[in-house]
Scaffold this motif. Structure first.
Motif, mmCIF file in Angstrom:
data_model
loop_
_atom_site.group_PDB
_atom_site.id
_atom_site.type_symbol
_atom_site.label_atom_id
_atom_site.label_comp_id
_atom_site.label_asym_id
_atom_site.label_seq_id
_atom_site.Cartn_x
_atom_site.Cartn_y
_atom_site.Cartn_z
ATOM 1 N N GLY A 197 0.670 -1.200 -0.170
ATOM 2 C CA GLY A 197 -0.134 -0.134 0.067
ATOM 3 C C GLY A 197 0.786 1.223 -0.025
ATOM 4 O O GLY A 197 0.400 2.174 -0.430
ATOM 5 N N LEU A 198 2.092 1.270 0.424
ATOM 6 C CA LEU A 198 2.943 2.247 0.492
ATOM 7 C C LEU A 198 3.974 2.445 -0.609
ATOM 8 O O LEU A 198 4.661 3.312 -0.648
ATOM 9 N N GLY A 199 3.665 1.644 -1.673
ATOM 10 C CA GLY A 199 4.565 1.535 -2.970
ATOM 11 C C GLY A 199 6.061 0.960 -2.397
ATOM 12 O O GLY A 199 7.103 1.368 -3.171
ATOM 13 N N LEU A 200 6.239 0.091 -1.576
ATOM 14 C CA LEU A 200 7.380 -0.330 -0.864
ATOM 15 C C LEU A 200 7.672 -1.816 -1.073
ATOM 16 O O LEU A 200 8.018 -2.428 -0.295
ATOM 17 N N SER A 201 6.825 -2.427 -1.982
ATOM 18 C CA SER A 201 6.760 -3.847 -2.394
ATOM 19 C C SER A 201 8.171 -4.543 -2.355
ATOM 20 O O SER A 201 8.501 -5.654 -2.156
ATOM 21 N N SER A 202 9.292 -3.803 -2.952
ATOM 22 C CA SER A 202 10.533 -4.344 -3.009
ATOM 23 C C SER A 202 11.150 -4.730 -1.700
ATOM 24 O O SER A 202 12.183 -5.482 -1.498
#
Length: 318
Positions: A197-202
């Motif tokens: 959700g925060l765009g930190l999937s990496s």
């Protein structure tokens, strides 16, 4: 084998469908007021699973308890209330199989410990854990799972009776580790959803690595085998929990940080509260679980809190 499945939600209905395919005599139990049971009676389907006529539908708990194997698939926080309903029937020589993953918040007890408070000495309890989603199993996509119990004969009997080409069961040998590992993987799933959700999937690779190590310390402190965290109950379930589109816990975490409503059950929400109590009792540092708890229950900023996990003081990896 005569089997009753208590709980006619998504997972319980799948288990009834699956064990019917294994040619067992299966009864699916739900309360008379259950909308799930009502739909099955009217349509034989819940939209995901279509039950054959050979699966009996039952709303009489006493009749459901006549089976030799009682499989329970309900909300983990409702387990004690269910066992209190079962206790007056004084059922003997039964095998209870728990297909939920969680901890009791009020006591911090593992779910098998809750069941053992109410069952007769002649009965046994086992757990059925591991990766897999109803949507994928129903389409014929196989997976591996684990069954564990302190009773070796019960464990052997269940695995021989339940195994198929769709689900390959492994013998568990650490009930504490398997229960803790199964419960806490849902917390890691929520953390993964928050990263999405925060765009930190990496960062999910690091989350998986550090999460497994974190939970292994807790299992060890509680008297279990440290390696259980790396088995099917925990690390082996990460793909289905941390990445899958069907993971309720991952979707809950993602929805939470985005501020959108999510109404399906995410067991990790309840488990993290119980795990915080246990970590204090056993003096184990659980930074990921603590971060999830702080975000969910103390209003901490998700991005700041999760970022802080990966910028902690420099230290050795192992």
């Amino acid at each position: 084998m005569k089997i009753s499945v208590i709980g006619c939600g998504r997972w319980g209905s799948f288990i009834a469908w699956y064990l019917d395919r294994r040619e067992h005599e299966v009864t699916l139990y739900g309360r008379a007021s259950s909308s799930h049971l009502k739909r099955f009676r009217e349509e034989r389907t819940n939209g995901l699973i279509t039950l054959p006529e050979t699966v009996q539908l039952e709303s009489d708990l006493g009749k459901a308890l006549e089976s030799e194997v009682i499989i329970i698939s309900v909300n983990s926080q409702g387990l004690r209330a269910l066992m209190q309903e079962i206790e007056p029937f004084k059922v003997r020589n039964r095998t209870f199989v728990l297909c939920m993953k969680g901890m009791e918040i009020s006591t911090g007890k593992r779910l098998t410990e809750v069941v053992e408070e109410y069952m007769e000495d002649t009965s046994a309890v086992a757990v059925w854990l591991g990766p897999g989603h109803v949507q994928e199993f129903y389409r014929g996509i196989p997976n591996c799972m684990v069954i564990d119990s302190r009773d070796e004969k019960v464990k052997e009997r269940l695995i021989e009776s339940f195994s198929s080409d769709l689900i390959r069961f492994y013998y568990g040998n650490d009930l504490i580790g398997n229960e803790i590992g199964g419960a806490t993987k849902n917390i890691i799933g929520i953390a993964a959803g928050m990263l999405d959700g925060l765009g930190l999937s990496s960062l999910k690779g690091a989350l998986m690595s550090r999460g497994t190590r974190e939970i292994s310390r807790l299992i060890e402190a509680m008297g279990g085998n440290v390696l259980s965290a790396y088995g099917l109950c925990h690390l082996g379930d990460y793909e289905a929990t941390v990445f899958s589109q069907f993971s309720h816990n991952r979707k809950f975490g993602e929805s939470f940080v985005r501020g959108t409503e999510y109404t399906s059950l995410a067991e990790g929400y309840y488990t993290v509260e119980a795990i915080m109590k246990i970590s204090e009792e056993h003096h184990v540092d659980l930074p990921i679980c603590r971060a999830v708890y702080d975000v969910l229950f103390h209003g901490k900023d998700p991005k700041e809190t999760l970022n802080s996990l990966f910028v902690r003081s420099l230290k050795e990896e192992f």
